[in-house]
Motif scaffolding. Structure first.
Motif, short mmCIF file in Angstrom:
data_model
loop_
_atom_site.label_atom_id
_atom_site.label_comp_id
_atom_site.label_asym_id
_atom_site.label_seq_id
_atom_site.Cartn_x
_atom_site.Cartn_y
_atom_site.Cartn_z
N ASP A 118 0.85 -1.20 0.00
CA ASP A 118 0.00 0.00 0.00
C ASP A 118 0.88 1.25 0.00
N PHE A 119 1.94 1.18 0.80
CA PHE A 119 2.86 2.31 0.90
C PHE A 119 3.53 2.59 -0.45
N THR A 120 4.13 1.57 -1.06
CA THR A 120 4.84 1.80 -2.32
C THR A 120 3.87 2.23 -3.42
N ALA A 121 2.62 1.76 -3.37
CA ALA A 121 1.63 2.15 -4.36
C ALA A 121 1.23 3.62 -4.21
N SER A 122 1.46 4.18 -3.04
CA SER A 122 1.07 5.58 -2.81
C SER A 122 2.14 6.57 -3.29
N LEU A 123 3.28 6.05 -3.72
CA LEU A 123 4.34 6.92 -4.27
C LEU A 123 4.12 7.07 -5.77
N PRO A 124 4.12 8.31 -6.28
CA PRO A 124 3.91 8.47 -7.73
C PRO A 124 5.10 7.91 -8.52
N ALA A 125 4.80 7.33 -9.67
CA ALA A 125 5.84 6.69 -10.48
C ALA A 125 6.79 7.69 -11.12
N ASP A 126 6.32 8.94 -11.30
CA ASP A 126 7.13 9.90 -12.06
C ASP A 126 7.42 11.20 -11.31
N GLU A 127 7.22 11.21 -9.98
CA GLU A 127 7.49 12.41 -9.20
C GLU A 127 8.24 12.06 -7.92
N CYS A 128 9.09 12.98 -7.48
CA CYS A 128 9.85 12.78 -6.25
C CYS A 128 8.94 12.95 -5.02
N ARG A 129 9.30 12.27 -3.95
CA ARG A 129 8.61 12.42 -2.66
C ARG A 129 9.59 12.06 -1.55
N TYR A 130 9.27 12.51 -0.35
CA TYR A 130 9.92 12.00 0.85
C TYR A 130 8.88 11.12 1.51
N ALA A 131 9.33 10.09 2.20
CA ALA A 131 8.37 9.25 2.90
C ALA A 131 9.01 8.70 4.17
N VAL A 132 8.15 8.40 5.12
CA VAL A 132 8.58 7.75 6.35
C VAL A 132 7.74 6.49 6.47
N TYR A 133 8.40 5.38 6.78
CA TYR A 133 7.69 4.11 6.91
C TYR A 133 8.09 3.44 8.21
N ASP A 134 7.10 3.03 8.99
CA ASP A 134 7.33 2.34 10.25
C ASP A 134 7.30 0.85 9.96
N PHE A 135 8.49 0.24 9.96
CA PHE A 135 8.61 -1.17 9.56
C PHE A 135 8.71 -2.07 10.78
N ASP A 136 7.76 -2.99 10.91
CA ASP A 136 7.79 -3.98 12.00
C ASP A 136 8.44 -5.25 11.49
N PHE A 137 9.26 -5.86 12.34
CA PHE A 137 9.89 -7.12 11.94
C PHE A 137 10.23 -7.93 13.18
N VAL A 138 10.56 -9.19 12.96
CA VAL A 138 10.94 -10.08 14.05
C VAL A 138 12.40 -10.45 13.85
N THR A 139 13.21 -10.29 14.90
CA THR A 139 14.64 -10.58 14.80
C THR A 139 14.89 -12.09 14.82
N ALA A 140 16.13 -12.48 14.58
CA ALA A 140 16.51 -13.90 14.62
C ALA A 140 16.25 -14.48 16.01
N GLU A 141 16.33 -13.62 17.03
CA GLU A 141 16.08 -14.07 18.42
C GLU A 141 14.59 -14.05 18.75
N ASN A 142 13.76 -13.85 17.72
CA ASN A 142 12.31 -13.83 17.87
C ASN A 142 11.79 -12.64 18.68
N CYS A 143 12.46 -11.50 18.56
CA CYS A 143 12.00 -10.28 19.23
C CYS A 143 11.26 -9.40 18.22
N GLN A 144 10.14 -8.86 18.66
CA GLN A 144 9.37 -7.95 17.81
C GLN A 144 10.05 -6.59 17.85
N LYS A 145 10.40 -6.05 16.69
CA LYS A 145 11.06 -4.74 16.64
C LYS A 145 10.43 -3.89 15.56
N SER A 146 10.81 -2.61 15.58
CA SER A 146 10.31 -1.69 14.58
C SER A 146 11.41 -0.70 14.25
N ARG A 147 11.51 -0.31 12.99
CA ARG A 147 12.49 0.68 12.55
C ARG A 147 11.75 1.73 11.75
#
Length: 139
Positions: A55-84
């Motif tokens: 959804d995020f990448t679809a909201s960026l125009p294909a032919d115009e510049c933008r700045y964006a911030v994305y809150d990325f959730d992921f699970v580490t190798a140690e099975n910890c929930q993190k966000s960047r």
């Protein structure tokens, strides 16, 4: 206060929405746009917490510049929930040269306004900010 390099001001709403994303996780992503006539960076789109990376990448125009911030959730190798929090400077190769120059010259100052960015990414086409790239940069 306008940026000396490009003359772009940062609308208060940009900082406000970023703080909400960072502290309250009100949004999954924010897309920012430079309004050349008003000489300022504004919020163009807010992504709901349930929205996906696609959804995020679809909201960026294909032919115009933008700045964006994305809150990325992921699970580490140690099975910890993190966000960047990613800052993405989206400058497609096919966007106007003037636009690329304005976004490039305003980027550092704009990024400084958003306190709490953890990873920065520069992308000129979608493959440079694919989910695999995000995952590898997050950990």
């Amino acid at each position: 206060m306008a940026n000396a390099a490009s003359g772009m001001a940062v609308h208060d709403d940009c900082k406000l929405k970023f703080l909400e994303l960072k502290a309250k996780r009100t949004y999954r992503f924010i897309v920012f746009k430079i309004e050349e006539k008003q000489k300022q960076v504004i919020v163009e789109k807010l992504g709901e917490p349930a929205q996906s990376y696609e959804d995020f990448t679809a909201s960026l125009p294909a032919d115009e510049c933008r700045y964006a911030v994305y809150d990325f959730d992921f699970v580490t190798a140690e099975n910890c929930q993190k966000s960047r929090i990613f800052f993405i400077a989206w400058c497609p190769d096919i966007s106007r040269v003037r636009s690329k120059m304005i976004y490039a010259s305003s980027k550092d100052r704009f990024k400084r306004e958003l306190d709490g960015i953890q990873v920065e990414l520069q992308a000129t086409d979608p493959t440079e900010m694919g989910l695999d790239v995000i995952r590898s940069r997050a950990s």
